[in-house]
Scaffold this motif. Structure first.
Motif, short mmCIF file in Angstrom:
data_model
loop_
_atom_site.label_atom_id
_atom_site.label_comp_id
_atom_site.label_asym_id
_atom_site.label_seq_id
_atom_site.Cartn_x
_atom_site.Cartn_y
_atom_site.Cartn_z
N LEU A 162 34.54 48.85 36.38
CA LEU A 162 35.71 49.79 36.84
C LEU A 162 35.33 51.23 36.20
CD1 LEU A 162 38.24 50.69 38.09
CD2 LEU A 162 39.49 49.47 36.23
N TYR A 163 35.03 51.26 34.74
CA TYR A 163 34.56 52.25 34.22
C TYR A 163 33.13 53.19 34.95
CZ TYR A 163 37.95 51.85 30.46
OH TYR A 163 39.23 51.84 29.77
N GLN A 164 32.48 52.47 35.46
CA GLN A 164 31.30 52.93 35.90
C GLN A 164 31.57 53.48 37.22
OE1 GLN A 164 28.85 53.50 33.77
NE2 GLN A 164 30.04 52.41 32.19
N VAL A 176 34.44 37.12 33.91
CA VAL A 176 34.55 37.99 35.02
C VAL A 176 35.62 39.12 34.84
CG1 VAL A 176 35.35 38.16 37.13
CG2 VAL A 176 34.00 36.03 36.75
N THR A 177 36.80 38.99 34.02
CA THR A 177 37.70 40.07 33.76
C THR A 177 37.20 41.13 33.16
OG1 THR A 177 39.18 38.30 33.94
CG2 THR A 177 39.93 40.31 32.90
N ILE A 178 36.46 40.74 31.91
CA ILE A 178 35.89 41.56 30.99
C ILE A 178 34.76 42.55 31.72
CG2 ILE A 178 34.56 42.02 28.92
CD1 ILE A 178 35.52 39.65 27.92
N ILE A 179 33.97 41.73 32.60
CA ILE A 179 32.68 42.55 33.20
C ILE A 179 33.44 43.43 34.36
CG2 ILE A 179 30.87 42.18 34.99
CD1 ILE A 179 30.35 39.54 33.49
N SER A 180 34.27 42.95 35.19
CA SER A 180 34.91 43.73 36.13
C SER A 180 35.68 45.13 35.44
CB SER A 180 36.29 43.09 36.80
OG SER A 180 35.56 41.85 37.49
N LEU A 181 36.28 45.07 34.32
CA LEU A 181 36.72 46.19 33.60
C LEU A 181 35.71 47.20 33.32
CD1 LEU A 181 39.10 47.74 32.41
CD2 LEU A 181 38.77 46.34 30.25
N PHE A 209 36.96 46.49 41.61
CA PHE A 209 37.00 46.35 40.28
C PHE A 209 38.32 46.08 39.61
CE2 PHE A 209 32.44 47.73 40.70
CZ PHE A 209 31.84 46.49 40.85
N ALA A 210 39.01 47.07 39.97
CA ALA A 210 40.61 46.97 39.27
C ALA A 210 41.09 45.81 39.92
CB ALA A 210 41.35 48.38 39.95
N THR A 211 41.12 45.60 41.08
CA THR A 211 41.57 44.26 41.69
C THR A 211 41.01 43.01 40.92
OG1 THR A 211 41.88 45.40 43.85
CG2 THR A 211 42.07 42.72 43.71
N LEU A 212 39.93 43.03 40.77
CA LEU A 212 39.28 41.67 39.91
C LEU A 212 39.50 41.84 38.67
CD1 LEU A 212 35.67 41.87 41.50
CD2 LEU A 212 37.40 40.20 41.93
N THR A 213 40.04 42.79 38.00
CA THR A 213 40.51 42.97 36.46
C THR A 213 41.72 42.38 36.56
OG1 THR A 213 38.85 44.76 36.01
CG2 THR A 213 40.77 44.24 34.47
N GLY A 214 42.64 42.69 37.49
CA GLY A 214 44.02 42.47 37.34
C GLY A 214 44.47 41.21 37.85
N ALA A 215 43.59 40.70 39.02
CA ALA A 215 43.60 39.00 39.12
C ALA A 215 43.22 38.28 38.01
CB ALA A 215 42.63 39.03 40.51
N GLY A 216 42.12 38.64 37.37
CA GLY A 216 41.66 38.06 36.15
C GLY A 216 42.83 37.74 35.23
N LEU A 217 43.59 38.71 34.77
CA LEU A 217 44.40 38.59 33.90
C LEU A 217 45.44 37.62 34.26
CD1 LEU A 217 45.07 42.37 32.57
CD2 LEU A 217 43.75 40.58 31.58
N VAL A 218 45.88 37.72 35.57
CA VAL A 218 47.12 37.14 36.35
C VAL A 218 46.78 35.53 36.35
CG1 VAL A 218 48.45 36.59 38.49
CG2 VAL A 218 48.10 38.90 37.59
N ILE A 219 45.61 35.32 36.84
CA ILE A 219 44.94 34.00 36.83
C ILE A 219 44.93 33.33 35.36
CG2 ILE A 219 43.00 32.38 37.36
CD1 ILE A 219 42.44 34.53 39.73
#
Length: 235
Positions: free
Chosen positions: A113-115, A105-110, A125-135
């Motif tokens: 985010l570019y798209q 999910v973190t990789i896909i969200s990143l 998508f920025a929130t999902l990427t950041g939340a993925g790293l934190v989790i």
């Protein structure tokens, strides 16, 4: 050195070979972009080519990918080592599947985010990427050094990665905002990120000195760190 020891070197090796040189290039283009803008504002003709702005943007986007990717690699090694040690696929199947999904999910969200073009989706998508790293960073096996969070390689690295994600999310707003407030926010946050990257270099070097080889772990982890004594000293 065993295979696990070589795998532990992937994260710092990528940082030294790719990420830190990329940071230097991004900072260099950022400085040139600012100098060219200031020279244009006073009515002078700048000798700095106009392409520095686009190069700064392109390398900045590459830096975000590199930082997030490097963070995921570091987390994957620590979490993966704990998974193998406790055979999580047998003892806690749900947690094992959850960790795998969080990486995906973190990789896909990143990537998304570019798209993304609309502000709403960039925020999502920025929130999902950041939340993925934190989790992922909260999983067992990650050395966080919470008691000394201000000097922790983990906390400094996660903060730097989150700042990079936020910077990527506001890139389009910078070019559309005529008041330049987003540009100011971008500049301030990335100056903070630069200081954090310097901290990463210091704390990463320290942690490399503290991490024992695989065969040394049973002995090192029995040490008394308060009294700085390891084992019995023979006369």
């Amino acid at each position: 050195m065993e295979i696990a020891d070589f795998l532990s070197l992937i994260h710092p090796a990528i940082a030294v070979i790719f990420v830190f040189p990329l940071i230097g290039n991004v900072v260099n283009f950022a400085w040139q972009t600012r100098q060219r803008r200031l020279q244009s504002l006073v009515g002078g003709k700048s000798k700095i080519p106009p392409l520095v702005g686009s190069e700064h943007k392109k390398l900045g986007e590459c830096l975000t990918s590199a930082v997030v990717g490097l963070t995921l690699i570091g987390l994957a090694y620590a979490i993966g080592k704990d998974i193998v040690k406790h055979q999580l696929w047998n003892t806690a199947t749900f947690q094992f599947i959850f960790i795998i999904l969080m990486f995906a999910v973190t990789i896909i969200s990143l990537v998304l985010l570019y798209q993304a073009k609309q502000r709403l989706w960039r925020g999502v998508f920025a929130t999902l990427t950041g939340a993925g790293l934190v989790i992922l960073g909260c999983q067992d096996g990650v050395y966080r050094l919470t008691k000394e969070w201000y000097w922790s390689h983990y906390y400094i690295g996660i903060t730097a990665a989150l700042l990079m994600i936020f910077s990527l999310a506001i890139v389009q707003d910078i070019y559309q905002d005529r008041s330049h407030r987003w540009r100011l926010v971008h500049t301030i946050l990335n100056c903070v990120a630069l200081l954090l990257f310097i901290g990463q270099g210091l704390t990463g070097t320290r942690d490399l000195l503290q991490i024992p080889l695989s065969w040394q772990e049973p002995y090192i982890y029995q040490c008394d760190y308060v009294n700085k004594v390891c084992g019995t000293i023979k006369p």
